[in-house]
Scaffold this motif. Sequence first.
Motif, PDB file in Angstrom:
ATOM      1  N   VAL A  39      35.225 -76.279 -47.932  1.00 21.62           N
ATOM      2  CA  VAL A  39      34.752 -76.222 -46.543  1.00 21.62           C
ATOM      3  C   VAL A  39      35.010 -74.848 -45.929  1.00 21.62           C
ATOM      4  CG1 VAL A  39      35.054 -77.166 -44.224  1.00 21.62           C
ATOM      5  CG2 VAL A  39      34.870 -78.710 -46.182  1.00 21.62           C
ATOM      6  N   PRO A  40      36.215 -74.263 -46.035  1.00 20.33           N
ATOM      7  CA  PRO A  40      36.415 -72.928 -45.437  1.00 20.33           C
ATOM      8  C   PRO A  40      35.455 -71.888 -46.011  1.00 20.33           C
ATOM      9  CG  PRO A  40      38.522 -73.916 -46.026  1.00 20.33           C
ATOM     10  CD  PRO A  40      37.472 -74.780 -46.626  1.00 20.33           C
ATOM     11  N   LEU A  41      35.248 -71.902 -47.332  1.00 24.86           N
ATOM     12  CA  LEU A  41      34.346 -70.925 -47.938  1.00 24.86           C
ATOM     13  C   LEU A  41      32.912 -71.127 -47.464  1.00 24.86           C
ATOM     14  CD1 LEU A  41      35.715 -70.927 -51.610  1.00 24.86           C
ATOM     15  CD2 LEU A  41      36.044 -69.156 -49.861  1.00 24.86           C
ATOM     16  N   ALA A  42      32.517 -72.393 -47.291  1.00 23.43           N
ATOM     17  CA  ALA A  42      31.139 -72.680 -46.861  1.00 23.43           C
ATOM     18  C   ALA A  42      30.876 -72.224 -45.429  1.00 23.43           C
ATOM     19  CB  ALA A  42      30.861 -74.175 -46.986  1.00 23.43           C
ATOM     20  N   ARG A  52      34.237 -63.908 -37.346  1.00 22.42           N
ATOM     21  CA  ARG A  52      35.649 -64.110 -37.006  1.00 22.42           C
ATOM     22  C   ARG A  52      36.373 -64.895 -38.098  1.00 22.42           C
ATOM     23  NH1 ARG A  52      34.308 -66.377 -31.053  1.00 22.42           N
ATOM     24  NH2 ARG A  52      32.910 -67.561 -32.410  1.00 22.42           N
ATOM     25  N   LYS A  53      37.672 -65.060 -37.914  1.00 26.65           N
ATOM     26  CA  LYS A  53      38.504 -65.723 -38.925  1.00 26.65           C
ATOM     27  C   LYS A  53      38.409 -67.233 -38.838  1.00 26.65           C
ATOM     28  CE  LYS A  53      42.244 -62.307 -39.429  1.00 26.65           C
ATOM     29  NZ  LYS A  53      43.703 -62.107 -39.282  1.00 26.65           N
ATOM     30  N   ILE A  54      38.699 -67.841 -39.982  1.00 25.91           N
ATOM     31  CA  ILE A  54      38.942 -69.285 -40.051  1.00 25.91           C
ATOM     32  C   ILE A  54      40.428 -69.465 -40.338  1.00 25.91           C
ATOM     33  CG2 ILE A  54      38.520 -71.398 -41.359  1.00 25.91           C
ATOM     34  CD1 ILE A  54      35.759 -70.198 -42.063  1.00 25.91           C
ATOM     35  N   VAL A  55      41.083 -70.255 -39.544  1.00 29.39           N
ATOM     36  CA  VAL A  55      42.492 -70.582 -39.774  1.00 29.39           C
ATOM     37  C   VAL A  55      42.562 -72.049 -40.184  1.00 29.39           C
ATOM     38  CG1 VAL A  55      44.791 -70.798 -38.768  1.00 29.39           C
ATOM     39  CG2 VAL A  55      43.340 -68.860 -38.156  1.00 29.39           C
ATOM     40  N   LEU A 123      39.338 -73.555 -36.288  1.00 34.91           N
ATOM     41  CA  LEU A 123      40.621 -74.114 -36.727  1.00 34.91           C
ATOM     42  C   LEU A 123      40.335 -75.374 -37.526  1.00 34.91           C
ATOM     43  CD1 LEU A 123      42.845 -73.859 -33.497  1.00 34.91           C
ATOM     44  CD2 LEU A 123      42.856 -72.348 -35.476  1.00 34.91           C
ATOM     45  N   LEU A 124      40.823 -75.409 -38.758  1.00 36.28           N
ATOM     46  CA  LEU A 124      40.657 -76.587 -39.608  1.00 36.28           C
ATOM     47  C   LEU A 124      42.019 -77.224 -39.817  1.00 36.28           C
ATOM     48  CD1 LEU A 124      38.324 -75.052 -42.370  1.00 36.28           C
ATOM     49  CD2 LEU A 124      37.691 -75.962 -40.119  1.00 36.28           C
ATOM     50  N   PHE A 125      42.157 -78.499 -39.475  1.00 31.66           N
ATOM     51  CA  PHE A 125      43.399 -79.234 -39.648  1.00 31.66           C
ATOM     52  C   PHE A 125      43.263 -80.097 -40.894  1.00 31.66           C
ATOM     53  CE2 PHE A 125      43.380 -77.987 -35.276  1.00 31.66           C
ATOM     54  CZ  PHE A 125      44.706 -77.850 -34.905  1.00 31.66           C
ATOM     55  N   ASP A 126      43.808 -79.614 -42.016  1.00 32.03           N
ATOM     56  CA  ASP A 126      43.691 -80.350 -43.267  1.00 32.03           C
ATOM     57  C   ASP A 126      44.787 -81.407 -43.369  1.00 32.03           C
ATOM     58  OD1 ASP A 126      42.494 -80.985 -45.666  1.00 32.03           O
ATOM     59  OD2 ASP A 126      43.644 -79.525 -46.826  1.00 32.03           O
TER      60      ASP A 126
END
Length: 871
Positions: A39-42, A52-55, A123-126
Motif C-alpha cells: 500500500v505505501p509503495l502504491a 510529500r511523505k507517507i508516514v 498517515l497509515l496506521f498498520d
Amino acid sequence: MSRPAFPIDVLLPDIRQSLAVHPRLVLEAPPGAGKTTQVPLALLDAPWLEGRKIVMLEPRRVAARAAAGFMSQQLGESVGGTVGYRIRFDNQISARTRIEVVTEGILTRMLQDDPTLDGVGALLFDEFHERHLAGDLGLALALDVQASLRPDLRIALMSATLDGERLAQWLDAPRLSSAGRSFPVEVGHFPARRDESLEVQVRRAIEHALAQHPGDVLVFLPGQREIARVEAGFSPSPTGRGVGERVRRSDGNSDIGGFAEPSSDASRHLLPEGEGKAQGIVMLPLHGELPIEKQSEALRPDPQGRRRVVLATNVAESSVTLPGVRIVIDAGLAREPRYDPNSGFSRLDVVAISQASADQRAGRAGRVAEGWAYRLWPQSQRLEPQRRPEIAQVELAGLALELAAWGSDALRFVDAPPPGAIAAAKDLLHRLGALDGRRAITPLGRRMLALGTHPRLAAMLLSPHDERERTLACDLAALIEARDPLPQRGVQRSDAWAERWRALAAFRSGRVAGDANRGALAAIDAAAKQWRRRLRIGAKPVDDAPAHLLGDVLLHAFPDRIAYQHVGDPLRYQLANGRMARLFDDSALYGEPWIVASELRFESKDARVLRAAPLDEARLRRDFPERFSETDAVRWDGDRRALVASRESRYDGIVLSSRPAGRPDPAQAAQALTDAVRDLGLAALPWTEALSQWRQRLLSLREWMPELALPDLSDAALLDTLDEWLRPAFAGKTRLDALGAEELSAALKSQADWNVRQQLDRLAPIRIAVPSGMERDIEYRHGEAPVLAVKLQELFGLADTPRIADGRVPLTLHLLSPAGRPLQVTQDLRGFWERTYPEVKKEMKGRYPKHPWPDDPWSATATHRAKPRGT
C-alpha cells in the motif's frame, strides 16, 4: 529484484481512488495480503500526495525494520533511500526518504513537534487492531490535525482483524476489504499433562510437530524469559536419539501422534547424531530486544537448508513474514501492559490472548502451503473475541501529559480514556511538577515529555543537579524498568533498593554475588548507559553511595509515596497521600525515620512496602519546602464522638507532630462534622419517618417520570454532595448530635425548589382519598411499588386499583380485615372483587358479623365503621 504478486494488488487502484476523493479509509486485509509493504509503495505517485511523505505507523520495532527492508528491496535500494524507518535509538532515513516507517512513540513526537505535519501527505496506521495506547493517541492527534489544520491529510487504518464496520462508521470513512493468501490450516489442541510446565509442554509439541509434518515451526511464547527456557531445554544428548524419532511406551502403545513424553536426555536433543547440518534443525529466537542481525536470521530461510524452529513473542503475529513456516505451536499467552497499583506503573503481565489473535497466529501456518496449528490450551477454554484496548487497562499519566502538551482533552478517541484514571493521572502530574494548579503543562512538564519515558522516571531523571546524583538517577531508572536482578528469598524478596544498586555496582567491577542474575544486571547496565547518553552525562557511574542518597533521588519520582515512621510502631509509616503502610518484620529498612516506597501492595488496612529506600529529611525540606506546613486542624474523634482541635506540623498528608489547640474554627468544625458523616454514613443523621418518606417519594417519582429531571437524592449522590447541602447546616455547631431533625429536613429539602415540591405533592401524594371518605397514607420504598394499606370495607364501590404519577403507577393494595389484619395483597382490585372476594366474605362474615359483607361489593356503600346497631 522482481516484484512478487500479492492478494492486495487487485485492490490497490481502489485504495488510491478512495483516498483521492475521501481523506480517510479503513482497510481490512488478512495476514499475507501484502498491505504493509504494497500500500505505501502504491501511493507514492498518487496525484493527491503531491510528492510529500507517507508516514506508516508500525506498533513493533521488528515489523518496522522488516517492512522498510522489504520495500527497499523491491525498489532495488538500501534502507534509508526512498524507504526508511525511525524507531527508538535507531534512525535510518535521509533527505531522499519519502516513506517513513515509524513506531508509535515516534509518531506522537512528530505530531507534538509539528502539528501541521509539514511535508507529510498521508498517515497509515498498520495493525491498528492491536489497540496500543500510543496508537490510539496518535490517531486522536492526527484526526484533530486533519479537522483543524490539514484537511488535505490522508489517514488510513489498516489491519487484519479490525472491527471494520464499527471503525468505518466512527471514522466516517469508506471501508475496503482484501482477500488473503492462505492455505487450509488444521487446528488441534495439544493439552498439558498433569503438573507439566509450559516449557516441557512446548518441547513435546515441537518434537511431535517435527516428526509428523514438513516445514518450519513457529512457536508463540509470552516473552523472552520463556523463549530462553525453551532454548535451554534443547541441547545435544549422549543418547543418540534425534528429534522426531518415534518413542514407544512400555505398554506397546504410542502417545499423542505416536510420541511418548521423552526422557530428559532425549527431549534436549535437536541435532541427531550422525546427521550433517544440512539435515539438522536450527532454533532461532525472535523478539523486539534482539539485535537487528539476529532478528534478520528469523526472517529469512536458513542458508544451509536446515529446518527452523522460531521461538517468537507476539511480534510474529502480524506485519512480518517468516518463510517456510507450515507449523504453528501457540501457547495462547502474551505479555501485555496492565496497570500495577503496587508500583504505580503499567507492567507487562502474562495474559490469555484473544480469539482474534489465536486465529491470526494459526493463519501463519498457511502462508506457503497447507499447515498445522497446535494450541496448548484445552479445547473447552473460551477466549475473549477481541483484544481489549490498552487505554482501558493501563496507567494514564503519560497520556495525560501528552494531552496537556497538546492543549486539549477534547480529542476523538475510538475508546475514551476512563475519567477516573485520567483524573488520578493529572493529580500525579501535578505532584511531579508537570502540571500547574490550572492543570496546564509547565516548562518542567515539557522537558519530561521530551524524554519519552514514564513521567515518574522523567521527573527523577531531571531533578538532580550534580553529576553523581544524575548517574544514580540513570541507574535507578534502569533498575525500576527492569526485572528484579535479585532472587526471591523465602516467601519474599528484599525490600531495599540499596541492595539492588550495590549488586549493579559490583557487576560493573567484575564482582557478581552468587545469587544475582548476571544477565539481568548486564541489561540494566546497558539501559543505564543509554540514559546517560541521552542526558549527555559524561561522568562515569559511581561505585559507592549511601542508601539514603538513593532515596534522595527516588523521592522525585514518588512524592506521593514518601513515608514517615509512626511514633508508636516502628514498622508502620504514614504516606504523603494520607494512607498507612507497613514494613515486613525482617525489613532491611527497619528503624529508618523517612523512606520513599516505589512499590506498595495495597491491602484493606495498611499497604505493604515491597521496595523502598531511606531518605534524608534535610534533603526533603530543601527540595520540597512548600509541602511542609503548620496548620490548625479539626477532626472528628469517633471514640469520643466529638471534635478535636489541634495545631499540626505536616508534610503533605503526613502529621509530623500535633498539639491541642483552642476552640475549633467554625468553618473547620462544619467541615469536620461533614467529613464525619461522610465516614459514618447517612444513618448518623437524625432522620424522621416523615423526612425519610419525603425522600423515598422523590426518588420513586424520579424513576417513574425521568422527564421531570428531579434531583438525585440517592445515598451515593447525597454523600458526593455533602459539602453543598449538609455543611451549611453545621454552621456554628461542634457536635454531631447538635443537628436537629428540622434542620436536617430544611437542608435536604433545599435541593428541591418550589416547582419540584409541587410536582411531588401532585404526582406522589402522601395520602389518597378512598371511597369511605377517609384519607389513607401511601407508603413509599424506592424500587418498589407504593403501598396503600386500607380496610376492605372502605373500598366498596371502587372498581379499579387507584393509580398515581399521572396514572402510570398502580398502588399495591394491602386489603385489611376490620381488625386491621391483612386479607389480600393485590394490584388488581377488579379481579379481587370478581374472583377472591366471595371466598373472603364466606370466611370473614361469621368472624366479623358487625361489619358489612354485601353480596354485591360493586354497589355497596363504602364505610370505615361497623354496621349500625340493630342492622
